[in-house]
Motif scaffolding. Structure first.
Motif, PDB file in Angstrom:
ATOM      1  N   SER A   8       1.932   8.995  -4.439  1.00  0.00           N
ATOM      2  CA  SER A   8       2.623   8.346  -3.320  1.00  0.00           C
ATOM      3  C   SER A   8       1.657   8.128  -2.159  1.00  0.00           C
ATOM      4  N   LYS A   9       0.701   9.057  -1.963  1.00  0.00           N
ATOM      5  CA  LYS A   9      -0.295   8.901  -0.905  1.00  0.00           C
ATOM      6  C   LYS A   9      -1.172   7.682  -1.188  1.00  0.00           C
ATOM      7  N   GLU A  10      -1.648   7.535  -2.444  1.00  0.00           N
ATOM      8  CA  GLU A  10      -2.487   6.388  -2.810  1.00  0.00           C
ATOM      9  C   GLU A  10      -1.721   5.071  -2.639  1.00  0.00           C
ATOM     10  N   SER A  11      -0.458   5.076  -3.028  1.00  0.00           N
ATOM     11  CA  SER A  11       0.366   3.874  -2.891  1.00  0.00           C
ATOM     12  C   SER A  11       0.510   3.487  -1.426  1.00  0.00           C
ATOM     13  N   ARG A  12       0.761   4.468  -0.556  1.00  0.00           N
ATOM     14  CA  ARG A  12       0.880   4.197   0.887  1.00  0.00           C
ATOM     15  C   ARG A  12      -0.419   3.628   1.446  1.00  0.00           C
ATOM     16  N   GLU A  13      -1.568   4.223   1.038  1.00  0.00           N
ATOM     17  CA  GLU A  13      -2.864   3.744   1.517  1.00  0.00           C
ATOM     18  C   GLU A  13      -3.104   2.293   1.095  1.00  0.00           C
ATOM     19  N   LEU A  14      -2.788   1.978  -0.137  1.00  0.00           N
ATOM     20  CA  LEU A  14      -2.961   0.606  -0.612  1.00  0.00           C
ATOM     21  C   LEU A  14      -2.052  -0.368   0.136  1.00  0.00           C
ATOM     22  N   GLU A  15      -0.828   0.038   0.397  1.00  0.00           N
ATOM     23  CA  GLU A  15       0.095  -0.806   1.152  1.00  0.00           C
ATOM     24  C   GLU A  15      -0.424  -1.056   2.561  1.00  0.00           C
ATOM     25  N   GLN A  16      -0.989  -0.020   3.192  1.00  0.00           N
ATOM     26  CA  GLN A  16      -1.536  -0.164   4.538  1.00  0.00           C
ATOM     27  C   GLN A  16      -2.727  -1.127   4.534  1.00  0.00           C
ATOM     28  N   ILE A  17      -3.600  -0.997   3.553  1.00  0.00           N
ATOM     29  CA  ILE A  17      -4.759  -1.888   3.461  1.00  0.00           C
ATOM     30  C   ILE A  17      -4.302  -3.324   3.200  1.00  0.00           C
ATOM     31  N   ILE A  25     -10.666  -4.661   7.694  1.00  0.00           N
ATOM     32  CA  ILE A  25     -10.929  -3.776   6.560  1.00  0.00           C
ATOM     33  C   ILE A  25     -12.409  -3.419   6.547  1.00  0.00           C
TER      34      ILE A  25
END
Length: 102
Positions: A8-17, A25
């Motif tokens: 879930s942390k990786e998914s959030r980071e990707l969504e933010q990017i 970026i």
């Protein structure tokens, strides 16, 4: 081989990017691709469509034109090249027509 599920942390980071503008970026750790790196690049070099044998009736004069024009590559290859170019040139026509109908 199965894809690794993102945490879930990786998914959030990707969504933010993904939501960030490109100029915000940080890409400092990615080396710049110099123009000379692309000097011998070929688009579609690894794409090999599946050929399907078909029977088709073609006017004798049209077939003769393709056979004369093929110059050793094979007239069927030349027919395929011409048909592919036509398909590519008109690929978006049906999409545009559907959009007009909306």
């Amino acid at each position: 081989m199965r894809k690794k599920e993102l945490s879930s942390k990786e998914s959030r980071e990707l969504e933010q990017i993904a939501a960030m503008p490109d100029d915000q970026i940080d890409t400092k750790d990615i080396p710049e691709a110099r123009a000379e790196n692309w000097a011998f690049a070929r688009r579609g070099a690894f794409y090999k469509p599946i050929k399907q044998p078909v029977n088709i009736r073609i006017d004798a004069d049209v077939l003769d034109w393709f056979k004369r024009r093929a110059e050793g590559r094979g007239y069927q290859t030349e027919i395929n090249r011409v048909l592919r170019r036509h398909v590519i040139e008109h690929a978006m026509d049906h999409v545009i027509e559907k959009e007009k109908q909306r």
